[in-house]
Write a protein that holds these residues in place. Structure first.
Motif, PDB file in Angstrom:
ATOM      1  N   GLU A 132       0.821  -1.207   0.000  1.00 45.56           N
ATOM      2  CA  GLU A 132       0.000   0.000   0.000  1.00 45.56           C
ATOM      3  C   GLU A 132       0.858   1.262   0.000  1.00 45.56           C
ATOM      4  N   GLY A 133       0.302   2.319  -0.556  1.00 44.78           N
ATOM      5  CA  GLY A 133       1.041   3.579  -0.566  1.00 44.78           C
ATOM      6  C   GLY A 133       0.112   4.769  -0.708  1.00 44.78           C
ATOM      7  N   TRP A 134       0.564   5.931  -0.203  1.00 45.94           N
ATOM      8  CA  TRP A 134      -0.232   7.157  -0.259  1.00 45.94           C
ATOM      9  C   TRP A 134       0.654   8.357  -0.540  1.00 45.94           C
ATOM     10  N   GLN A 135       0.115   9.296  -1.297  1.00 42.46           N
ATOM     11  CA  GLN A 135       0.728  10.604  -1.470  1.00 42.46           C
ATOM     12  C   GLN A 135      -0.065  11.565  -0.605  1.00 42.46           C
ATOM     13  N   VAL A 136       0.618  12.291   0.255  1.00 43.02           N
ATOM     14  CA  VAL A 136      -0.069  13.258   1.102  1.00 43.02           C
ATOM     15  C   VAL A 136       0.348  14.656   0.673  1.00 43.02           C
ATOM     16  N   ASN A 137      -0.639  15.483   0.359  1.00 42.21           N
ATOM     17  CA  ASN A 137      -0.372  16.869   0.002  1.00 42.21           C
ATOM     18  C   ASN A 137      -0.932  17.748   1.118  1.00 42.21           C
ATOM     19  N   TYR A 138      -0.059  18.153   2.035  1.00 44.62           N
ATOM     20  CA  TYR A 138      -0.517  18.951   3.179  1.00 44.62           C
ATOM     21  C   TYR A 138      -1.005  20.321   2.726  1.00 44.62           C
ATOM     22  N   ARG A 139      -0.358  20.882   1.712  1.00 43.52           N
ATOM     23  CA  ARG A 139      -0.742  22.206   1.227  1.00 43.52           C
ATOM     24  C   ARG A 139      -2.149  22.169   0.621  1.00 43.52           C
ATOM     25  N   GLY A 140      -2.416  21.118  -0.168  1.00 43.16           N
ATOM     26  CA  GLY A 140      -3.722  20.984  -0.802  1.00 43.16           C
ATOM     27  C   GLY A 140      -4.752  20.309   0.096  1.00 43.16           C
ATOM     28  N   GLY A 141      -4.278  19.674   1.180  1.00 38.52           N
ATOM     29  CA  GLY A 141      -5.178  19.021   2.123  1.00 38.52           C
ATOM     30  C   GLY A 141      -5.737  17.702   1.622  1.00 38.52           C
ATOM     31  N   THR A 142      -4.933  16.961   0.837  1.00 38.34           N
ATOM     32  CA  THR A 142      -5.456  15.723   0.249  1.00 38.34           C
ATOM     33  C   THR A 142      -4.517  14.527   0.476  1.00 38.34           C
ATOM     34  N   VAL A 143      -5.135  13.340   0.483  1.00 38.85           N
ATOM     35  CA  VAL A 143      -4.409  12.067   0.518  1.00 38.85           C
ATOM     36  C   VAL A 143      -4.833  11.276  -0.717  1.00 38.85           C
ATOM     37  N   THR A 144      -3.858  10.821  -1.502  1.00 33.67           N
ATOM     38  CA  THR A 144      -4.158  10.067  -2.725  1.00 33.67           C
ATOM     39  C   THR A 144      -3.493   8.701  -2.659  1.00 33.67           C
ATOM     40  N   PRO A 145      -4.266   7.618  -2.804  1.00 33.18           N
ATOM     41  CA  PRO A 145      -3.624   6.294  -2.812  1.00 33.18           C
ATOM     42  C   PRO A 145      -2.699   6.139  -4.014  1.00 33.18           C
ATOM     43  N   ILE A 146      -1.577   5.439  -3.821  1.00 35.25           N
ATOM     44  CA  ILE A 146      -0.661   5.153  -4.925  1.00 35.25           C
ATOM     45  C   ILE A 146      -1.069   3.807  -5.510  1.00 35.25           C
ATOM     46  N   ALA A 147      -1.274   3.772  -6.830  1.00 35.26           N
ATOM     47  CA  ALA A 147      -1.800   2.567  -7.474  1.00 35.26           C
ATOM     48  C   ALA A 147      -0.875   1.359  -7.282  1.00 35.26           C
ATOM     49  N   GLU A 148       0.386   1.518  -7.640  1.00 32.64           N
ATOM     50  CA  GLU A 148       1.322   0.393  -7.526  1.00 32.64           C
ATOM     51  C   GLU A 148       2.590   0.836  -6.819  1.00 32.64           C
TER      52      GLU A 148
END
Ligand SMILES: [Zn+2]
Length: 489
Positions: free
Chosen positions: A119-135
């Motif tokens: 599992e993996g996630w990209q966290v953008n604190y500035r934009g306030g979002t968490v996006t799962p990383i596909a692979e």
């Protein structure tokens, strides 16, 4: 039959000598000497067992970076930027966490990446979002951190010693060094310089197209739990300073679980769909085309008897080829270069091959000529503030909106009748249209649009296939950075 041959070879060797001693060939010597260098390095880094047991490393650092060929001005001294960085790796649990907070080129960032096994996630604190990383890919993602952390390179040598060859002995900073190779799971081979006396890593090198020679320097060693870590690090690209790292804290063999927690208070969003992989042509308005693939796009504008091309990012020859399926015979008479950054002048040779005049500002002349196939014969037209094309039916204005936080001069293309604006590097436009809080560069672009009173309806850019509306720009301007957290180890 086969078996008996094997047996007979083995038997004949047995007759000659009790052990197999091959001729001392160059490759064999290279393998054997690399083995000796690796063994000595393992000793110097706390011993075979200490390196084998080195399972987790947590580091907090301060980065100074140089924007080589990506600064506001076309030549050195390059703009210097600062960022805070945090990295934590755990090999056994295939967990890796990075956080980077800083600014550069008119952009602020506050990002984190978390990889935990599958599992993996990209966290953008500035934009306030968490996006799962596909692979998520542990090996690829951890590469940059391992390459700047000497004991982790030694750990790689321990696990991958069969990939290593001794290249020779060289003087480096007045001291003799052995140079051996390391092939990591991903990327081109590294050449590692070990001091012949201390057996510590001083330098590493690799050739990375299209950048060239990347040169890593490990300095100022300090022992952490019996393992020497370099406290400062320098990276050069083609002998020019690129990154200096000042390590503020190092911890080893502690659980990194608490760092790998995905923030719950941020919005979980789907990853934006990938851009097209094959070159696509979109007709924004009659005779106005956005052509590209991946993250590079150019705009082509049809005039009465010729075409004006705008943008000089990668793959211009392919984009021209695709345009030719639609507009067969009109020659490309002009190629407009938005600015001098090295990823935006790749189109110069392509426009030169079309016998087109390249539009730029006088200040970027040297960069454009250097990018050309033949510097002397490159045809240039300089834009001073504004250059207007008008064939009676269509008007295209090339406007210098500089200075901006990204470039002292920046050309945008403006079609007043159609309300279409083409820009580069000032308006991030993700494929899903999900706007981020406006960056400094975007605010400057909006200000220029307002000041000149341009009635913009559509914005297209050098790095996106998406045709944005003026409302997208307004939405981006209305958003505020959500959360500016401190990086905490
Ligand atoms: Zn740029």
């Amino acid at each position: 039959m086969k078996k008996s041959i094997v047996v007979s070879i083995a038997a004949s060797l047995m007759l000659v000598t009790p052990y197999v001693s091959a001729e001392d060939t160059l490759p064999l010597k290279a393998v054997n000497r690399a083995g000796e260098v690796i063994d000595a390095a393992l000793e110097a880094y706390g011993g075979t067992e200490a390196i084998a047991n080195l399972n987790s490393v947590v580091r907090k650092s301060h980065f100074t970076t140089w924007a080589t060929n990506q600064s506001r001005s076309p030549g050195p001294p390059w703009d210097q930027n600062e960022q805070m960085s945090f990295s934590a790796i755990d090999f056994e649990n295939e967990t890796f966490v990075t956080k980077n907070k800083g600014s550069g080129n008119g952009f602020d960032f506050n990002l984190s990446q978390i990889i935990e096994g599958e599992e993996g996630w990209q966290v953008n604190y500035r934009g306030g979002t968490v996006t799962p990383i596909a692979e998520p890919d542990f090996n690829t993602t951890t590469g940059p951190f391992i390459r700047v952390t000497a004991p982790l390179l030694v750990k790689q040598l321990q696990n991958r010693r069969q990939t290593s060859h001794w290249l020779g002995e060289v003087e480096f900073e007045g001291r003799p060094h052995d140079v051996i190779t390391l092939v990591m799971e991903v990327g081109p081979a590294l050449s590692l310089y070990f001091d012949k006396e201390t057996h510590l890593l001083s330098r590493s090198e690799r050739v990375l197209p299209p950048f060239g020679q990347v040169d890593y320097r490990f300095t100022n060693y300090e022992t952490v739990d019996g393992i020497p870590f370099s406290k400062t690090f320098k990276l050069f690209v083609n002998d020019e300073p690129n990154i200096y790292i000042d390590i503020k804290a190092t911890k080893v063999n502690q659980s990194i679980k608490n760092h790998a927690v995905v923030p719950k208070d941020l919005e979980l969003v789907e990853v934006a769909p990938p851009p097209p992989t094959e070159v696509e042509l979109q007709e924004i308005k009659e005779g106005v085309f956005l052509v590209g693939a991946g993250n590079t796009y150019a705009m082509f504008v049809e005039m009465d008897d010729h075409i004006i091309a705008v943008g000089g990012t990668a793959g211009i020859p392919d984009r021209i080829k695709t345009l030719r399926e639609k507009v067969k015979d009109k020659p490309i008479k002009y190629g407009v270069m938005t600015h001098h950054h090295n990823d935006h002048v790749l189109g110069v040779p392509a426009y030169q091959a079309e016998d087109a005049v390249v539009l730029t500002v006088k200040e970027h002349e040297a960069v454009m000529r250097a990018a050309a196939t033949d510097a002397d014969s490159l045809k240039l037209q300089f834009v001073k503030d504004k250059y207007v094309f008008d064939d009676g039916n269509r008007k295209l204005e090339i406007i210098d909106i500089g200075p901006t936080p990204h470039s002292k001069h920046l050309l945008v293309a403006w079609l007043p009748e159609e309300g279409i604006l083409f820009e580069a590097d000032h308006f991030p436009n993700p494929t899903n249209g999900r706007m981020q809080p406006a960056q400094g560069v975007t605010k400057r672009l909006a200000e220029a649009i307002d000041t000149m009173g341009l009635d913009v309806k559509f914005i297209v850019g050098a790095h996106s296939p998406r045709i944005a509306s003026i409302d997208d720009l307004r939405r981006s301007l209305a958003l505020r950075p959500v959360k500016l957290t401190q990086i905490s180890p």
